[in-house]
Scaffold this motif. Structure first.
Motif, PDB file in Angstrom:
ATOM      1  N   ASP A 163       0.842  -1.198   0.000  1.00 13.16           N
ATOM      2  CA  ASP A 163       0.000   0.000   0.000  1.00 13.16           C
ATOM      3  C   ASP A 163       0.872   1.241   0.000  1.00 13.16           C
ATOM      4  O   ASP A 163       1.952   1.255   0.592  1.00 13.16           O
ATOM      5  CB  ASP A 163      -0.904   0.017   1.244  1.00 13.16           C
ATOM      6  CG  ASP A 163      -1.753  -1.230   1.348  1.00 13.16           C
ATOM      7  OD1 ASP A 163      -2.630  -1.412   0.494  1.00 13.16           O
ATOM      8  OD2 ASP A 163      -1.506  -2.029   2.274  1.00 13.16           O
ATOM      9  N   THR A 164       0.390   2.302  -0.652  1.00 15.36           N
ATOM     10  CA  THR A 164       1.121   3.566  -0.660  1.00 15.36           C
ATOM     11  C   THR A 164       0.301   4.655   0.012  1.00 15.36           C
ATOM     12  O   THR A 164      -0.931   4.599   0.030  1.00 15.36           O
ATOM     13  CB  THR A 164       1.466   4.009  -2.096  1.00 15.36           C
ATOM     14  OG1 THR A 164       0.256   4.225  -2.816  1.00 15.36           O
ATOM     15  CG2 THR A 164       2.325   2.979  -2.802  1.00 15.36           C
ATOM     16  N   ARG A 198       4.176   6.419  -7.715  1.00 12.61           N
ATOM     17  CA  ARG A 198       3.091   5.740  -6.990  1.00 12.61           C
ATOM     18  C   ARG A 198       2.387   4.738  -7.911  1.00 12.61           C
ATOM     19  O   ARG A 198       2.106   3.602  -7.517  1.00 12.61           O
ATOM     20  CB  ARG A 198       2.093   6.771  -6.464  1.00 12.61           C
ATOM     21  CG  ARG A 198       1.054   6.175  -5.547  1.00 12.61           C
ATOM     22  CD  ARG A 198       0.144   7.247  -4.980  1.00 12.61           C
ATOM     23  NE  ARG A 198      -0.565   6.752  -3.823  1.00 12.61           N
ATOM     24  CZ  ARG A 198      -1.415   7.462  -3.124  1.00 12.61           C
ATOM     25  NH1 ARG A 198      -1.645   8.732  -3.444  1.00 12.61           N
ATOM     26  NH2 ARG A 198      -2.023   6.937  -2.086  1.00 12.61           N
ATOM     27  N   GLU A 227       1.949   0.744  -7.255  1.00  6.94           N
ATOM     28  CA  GLU A 227       0.615   0.180  -7.054  1.00  6.94           C
ATOM     29  C   GLU A 227       0.155  -0.721  -8.198  1.00  6.94           C
ATOM     30  O   GLU A 227      -0.399  -1.793  -7.961  1.00  6.94           O
ATOM     31  CB  GLU A 227      -0.412   1.308  -6.886  1.00  6.94           C
ATOM     32  CG  GLU A 227      -0.283   2.069  -5.606  1.00  6.94           C
ATOM     33  CD  GLU A 227      -1.290   3.209  -5.494  1.00  6.94           C
ATOM     34  OE1 GLU A 227      -1.440   3.719  -4.380  1.00  6.94           O
ATOM     35  OE2 GLU A 227      -1.924   3.585  -6.508  1.00  6.94           O
ATOM     36  N   ALA A 274       3.354  -3.948  -7.207  1.00  8.14           N
ATOM     37  CA  ALA A 274       2.635  -4.597  -6.096  1.00  8.14           C
ATOM     38  C   ALA A 274       2.025  -5.935  -6.493  1.00  8.14           C
ATOM     39  O   ALA A 274       2.197  -6.925  -5.770  1.00  8.14           O
ATOM     40  CB  ALA A 274       1.577  -3.661  -5.527  1.00  8.14           C
TER      41      ALA A 274
END
Length: 138
Positions: A7-8, A55, A59, A63
């Motif tokens: 998670d960011t 980001r 994500e 991820a």
């Protein structure tokens, strides 16, 4: 141990007075945090600059590839073909910090122990950057 989630979090704070280096004054202070959580409940944190695309790379591209992987295989993660094409050093750096945080926790040692231990017990104070404040410095 497997990675359960990545998670960011974009942190932003409006500065009362713009400040920065001699070339530009910033009105906001921003940073991007990444949290990697394992299926065993360990949580590793990393940090990077929130520049365009960082980001989104973490994500949307990285991820999904990290979830289900063993966080202890850090060096293997970055040498595989499935992460090599992204070449986003800011995203990789933040994730790498979080993975090292997890490994240190899993082994019950601070991160510096992963690199052979502390090289010093004291560090001289040093301040740099962001030295100009609007209305204070010419």
């Amino acid at each position: 141990m497997k990675i359960a989630s990545v998670d960011t979090f974009l942190l932003e704070h409006k500065l009362a007075r713009p400040s920065g280096p001699a070339s530009v004054l910033n009105t906001w202070r921003r940073t991007l945090l990444v949290r990697i959580t394992t299926d065993g409940g360990l949580v590793g944190w990393g940090e990077t600059a929130p520049l365009a695309g960082v980001r989104e790379t973490m994500e949307q591209a990285m991820a999904p590839l990290l979830v289900g992987q063993d966080p202890r295989a850090i060096s293997n993660s970055w040498r595989t073909r499935w992460l090599a094409p992204f070449e986003n050093r800011l995203a990789i750096g933040a994730l790498d910090i979080a993975l090292h945080d997890l490994v240190g926790q899993a082994l019950g040692v601070p991160v510096h122990q992963l690199y052979g231990g502390a090289r010093r017990t004291r560090v001289l104070v040093y301040a740099s950057g962001g030295g100009y404040v609007e209305g204070v410095h010419p």
